[in-house]
Design a protein around this motif. Structure first.
Motif, PDB file in Angstrom:
ATOM      1  N   GLU A   1       6.366 -19.299   3.675  1.00 37.42           N
ATOM      2  CA  GLU A   1       7.307 -18.946   2.614  1.00 37.42           C
ATOM      3  C   GLU A   1       8.548 -18.288   3.219  1.00 37.42           C
ATOM      4  OE1 GLU A   1       6.904 -19.847  -0.405  1.00 37.42           O
ATOM      5  OE2 GLU A   1       4.835 -20.550  -0.272  1.00 37.42           O
ATOM      6  N   GLU A   2       9.050 -18.893   4.290  1.00 39.21           N
ATOM      7  CA  GLU A   2      10.120 -18.247   5.052  1.00 39.21           C
ATOM      8  C   GLU A   2      11.491 -18.353   4.418  1.00 39.21           C
ATOM      9  OE1 GLU A   2      11.742 -21.316   8.344  1.00 39.21           O
ATOM     10  OE2 GLU A   2       9.646 -20.780   8.617  1.00 39.21           O
ATOM     11  N   ALA A   3      11.684 -19.248   3.467  1.00 40.83           N
ATOM     12  CA  ALA A   3      13.030 -19.565   2.979  1.00 40.83           C
ATOM     13  C   ALA A   3      13.779 -18.347   2.458  1.00 40.83           C
ATOM     14  CB  ALA A   3      12.954 -20.634   1.892  1.00 40.83           C
ATOM     15  N   GLY A   4      13.083 -17.401   1.850  1.00 37.71           N
ATOM     16  CA  GLY A   4      13.757 -16.231   1.293  1.00 37.71           C
ATOM     17  C   GLY A   4      14.096 -15.161   2.305  1.00 37.71           C
ATOM     18  N   TYR A   5      13.643 -15.324   3.557  1.00 42.47           N
ATOM     19  CA  TYR A   5      13.820 -14.272   4.556  1.00 42.47           C
ATOM     20  C   TYR A   5      14.473 -14.755   5.842  1.00 42.47           C
ATOM     21  CZ  TYR A   5      10.776 -11.532   1.548  1.00 42.47           C
ATOM     22  OH  TYR A   5      10.253 -10.862   0.472  1.00 42.47           O
ATOM     23  N   PHE A   6      13.999 -15.855   6.399  1.00 39.58           N
ATOM     24  CA  PHE A   6      14.460 -16.270   7.713  1.00 39.58           C
ATOM     25  C   PHE A   6      15.936 -16.665   7.670  1.00 39.58           C
ATOM     26  CE2 PHE A   6      10.330 -17.335  10.164  1.00 39.58           C
ATOM     27  CZ  PHE A   6       9.721 -16.215   9.630  1.00 39.58           C
ATOM     28  N   TYR A   7      16.642 -16.293   8.711  1.00 34.68           N
ATOM     29  CA  TYR A   7      18.083 -16.491   8.900  1.00 34.68           C
ATOM     30  C   TYR A   7      18.926 -15.538   8.055  1.00 34.68           C
ATOM     31  CZ  TYR A   7      16.271 -20.789  10.933  1.00 34.68           C
ATOM     32  OH  TYR A   7      15.548 -21.686  11.668  1.00 34.68           O
ATOM     33  N   GLU A   8      18.269 -14.568   7.397  1.00 29.66           N
ATOM     34  CA  GLU A   8      19.007 -13.591   6.592  1.00 29.66           C
ATOM     35  C   GLU A   8      18.661 -12.180   7.047  1.00 29.66           C
ATOM     36  OE1 GLU A   8      21.187 -14.706   4.583  1.00 29.66           O
ATOM     37  OE2 GLU A   8      20.543 -16.803   4.503  1.00 29.66           O
ATOM     38  N   ASP A   9      19.592 -11.249   6.841  1.00 34.18           N
ATOM     39  CA  ASP A   9      19.341  -9.838   7.117  1.00 34.18           C
ATOM     40  C   ASP A   9      18.860  -9.185   5.826  1.00 34.18           C
ATOM     41  OD1 ASP A   9      19.278  -7.182   7.776  1.00 34.18           O
ATOM     42  OD2 ASP A   9      21.381  -7.030   8.372  1.00 34.18           O
TER      43      ASP A   9
ATOM     44  N   SER B   1      17.084  -6.253   5.914  1.00 38.59           N
ATOM     45  CA  SER B   1      16.607  -4.949   6.366  1.00 38.59           C
ATOM     46  C   SER B   1      16.907  -3.828   5.385  1.00 38.59           C
ATOM     47  CB  SER B   1      17.216  -4.611   7.735  1.00 38.59           C
ATOM     48  OG  SER B   1      18.627  -4.614   7.674  1.00 38.59           O
ATOM     49  N   ASP B   2      17.846  -4.050   4.482  1.00 38.16           N
ATOM     50  CA  ASP B   2      18.174  -3.007   3.513  1.00 38.16           C
ATOM     51  C   ASP B   2      17.458  -3.208   2.180  1.00 38.16           C
ATOM     52  OD1 ASP B   2      19.534  -5.268   2.794  1.00 38.16           O
ATOM     53  OD2 ASP B   2      21.375  -4.236   2.182  1.00 38.16           O
ATOM     54  N   ARG B   3      16.476  -4.125   2.161  1.00 39.71           N
ATOM     55  CA  ARG B   3      15.744  -4.383   0.927  1.00 39.71           C
ATOM     56  C   ARG B   3      14.252  -4.152   1.148  1.00 39.71           C
ATOM     57  NH1 ARG B   3      18.431  -9.671   0.720  1.00 39.71           N
ATOM     58  NH2 ARG B   3      16.374 -10.647   0.521  1.00 39.71           N
ATOM     59  N   ILE B   4      13.567  -3.796   0.075  1.00 43.60           N
ATOM     60  CA  ILE B   4      12.113  -3.696   0.132  1.00 43.60           C
ATOM     61  C   ILE B   4      11.543  -5.110   0.146  1.00 43.60           C
ATOM     62  CG2 ILE B   4      10.045  -2.964  -1.119  1.00 43.60           C
ATOM     63  CD1 ILE B   4      11.696  -0.638  -2.231  1.00 43.60           C
ATOM     64  N   MET B   5      10.635  -5.359   1.084  1.00 42.50           N
ATOM     65  CA  MET B   5      10.068  -6.700   1.200  1.00 42.50           C
ATOM     66  C   MET B   5       9.171  -6.994   0.016  1.00 42.50           C
ATOM     67  SD  MET B   5       8.051  -8.446   4.396  1.00 42.50           S
ATOM     68  CE  MET B   5       9.562  -8.445   5.356  1.00 42.50           C
ATOM     69  N   GLY B   6       9.505  -8.055  -0.702  1.00 41.35           N
ATOM     70  CA  GLY B   6       8.733  -8.416  -1.873  1.00 41.35           C
ATOM     71  C   GLY B   6       7.566  -9.342  -1.581  1.00 41.35           C
ATOM     72  N   ASP B   7       7.502  -9.876  -0.371  1.00 44.05           N
ATOM     73  CA  ASP B   7       6.428 -10.794   0.003  1.00 44.05           C
ATOM     74  C   ASP B   7       5.291  -9.981   0.630  1.00 44.05           C
ATOM     75  OD1 ASP B   7       4.745 -12.651   1.294  1.00 44.05           O
ATOM     76  OD2 ASP B   7       6.379 -14.074   1.559  1.00 44.05           O
ATOM     77  N   ASP B   8       4.264  -9.706  -0.161  1.00 41.23           N
ATOM     78  CA  ASP B   8       3.163  -8.866   0.310  1.00 41.23           C
ATOM     79  C   ASP B   8       2.401  -9.513   1.464  1.00 41.23           C
ATOM     80  OD1 ASP B   8       3.804  -7.024  -1.618  1.00 41.23           O
ATOM     81  OD2 ASP B   8       2.279  -7.686  -3.049  1.00 41.23           O
TER      82      ASP B   8
END
Length: 335
Positions: free
Chosen positions: A265-273, A275-282
């Motif tokens: 499920e990398e599409a929402g995270y990979f290649y993006e920064d 770091s200033d958000r709480i990770m929603g993918d448990d």
């Protein structure tokens, strides 16, 4: 031709603009940072083709919208094409091309980097010594020499990796739905069934395409077959591994370590920064909590040589399409 690029980063623009402006191509290129989805396909209005990457979505709905706007080509600037509905593209008369090989050495070397870091606990030692902790407790590794590597898929990347692992003195077992016995004899490896590979390998590395047959090929059942303490590497596609089963295997110590350059499920995270958000993918957060897991951001391809090859092959594919000539790197439904 006008080509609209989706999912672009600064390095994409630099590599493509450098080649496109040298007088050989001269395409009209428009870049968008956002990933292609049915919601923003309208951005391709007026374009002859679109250029997409691994996390763009070219499903039936998206392709239908592209076709309605007169788009005739989907140019993938990557090797994988599991994010494209090839049947829908064929029905809509849209050609699909890809970059089958940009730098197999880049991805193979990244797999080795993950293996060595996990084996010798380089990532843990790095953070310890920065904090003044020079203890060796918990950093014990093992010799790769004499161990057995199981390689799933024997394409260009896998063969580059096999050459490196043979140099370490490892025995190599391989699995491929189309085994190349001539290559096996030359390389000094053995093709075996998947179950045997799982049982015997100390290190397993995945280098097969994502298909309906390979989706979640690493699951609770196959993990149960593996040698306890196996190191699992995936630089292919995230959905080759069922992540929750992987986490359970890590908790049970069935899997000794995992090196992942991809995530299902990398599409929402990979290649993006983020770091200033709480990770929603448990699930991803749980995976990142293990000190014997290394996750990198789908960067195995990311070398200077690979970026140049990707840009050149992609632009060559577009030029061949514009000229109406044969498409050496075309991907067809059912082929």
């Amino acid at each position: 031709m006008k080509i609209v690029f989706f999912g672009t980063q600064p390095y994409d623009r630099e590599s493509f603009d450098t080649l496109n402006s040298n007088g050989t191509y001269g395409f009209d290129i428009v870049y968008h940072h956002s990933h292609l989805t049915p919601d923003n396909a309208i951005l391709a209005r007026g374009a002859d083709g679109v250029c997409i990457f691994v996390n763009d979505t070219a499903n039936r709905e998206t392709i239908g919208q592209l076709a309605a706007m007169g788009v005739k080509l989907i140019a993938l600037r990557c090797a994988g094409f599991n994010n494209v509905d090839l049947k829908a593209a064929a029905e809509c008369g849209i050609g699909v091309v890809r970059v089958p090989a940009y730098s197999p050495h880049a991805v193979a070397e990244h797999a080795v980097a993950l293996l060595l870091a996990l084996d010798r606990k380089v990532h843990r030692a790095y953070w310890r010594t920065r904090d003044g902790n020079f203890s060796l407790h918990g950093l014990l590794g093992f010799d790769l020499y004499g161990k057995t590597a199981g390689i799933v898929g024997t394409g260009r990347i896998a063969r580059a990796l096999i050459g490196i692992l043979k140099g370490f003195g490892m025995e190599v077992l391989a699995y491929d739905i189309h085994p190349d016995e001539h290559y096996a004899r030359e390389a000094g490896i053995a093709y075996v069934g998947l179950d045997e590979l799982y049982r015997r390998a100390d290190v397993i590395s995945l280098h097969c395409p994502l298909t309906e047959q390979t989706r979640y090929m690493i699951n609770s059942d196959t993990i149960a077959l593996m040698k306890p303490g196996v190191v699992l590497l995936n630089t292919g596609r995230g959905q080759l591994i069922h992540t929750e089963a992987l986490i359970e295997g890590l908790k049970q110590r069935r899997i000794g370590a995992a090196g992942l350059d991809v995530y299902e499920e990398e599409a929402g995270y990979f290649y993006e920064d983020t770091s200033d958000r709480i990770m929603g993918d448990d699930v991803l957060a749980r995976l990142l909590s293990f000190n014997n897991v290394l996750v990198t951001s789908h960067q195995g391809f990311f070398t200077r040589e690979a970026l140049e090859n990707i840009a050149r092959t992609t632009l060559d594919n577009i030029r061949a399409f514009a000229a109406g000539g044969p498409l050496a790197n075309e991907v067809r439904f059912g082929a």
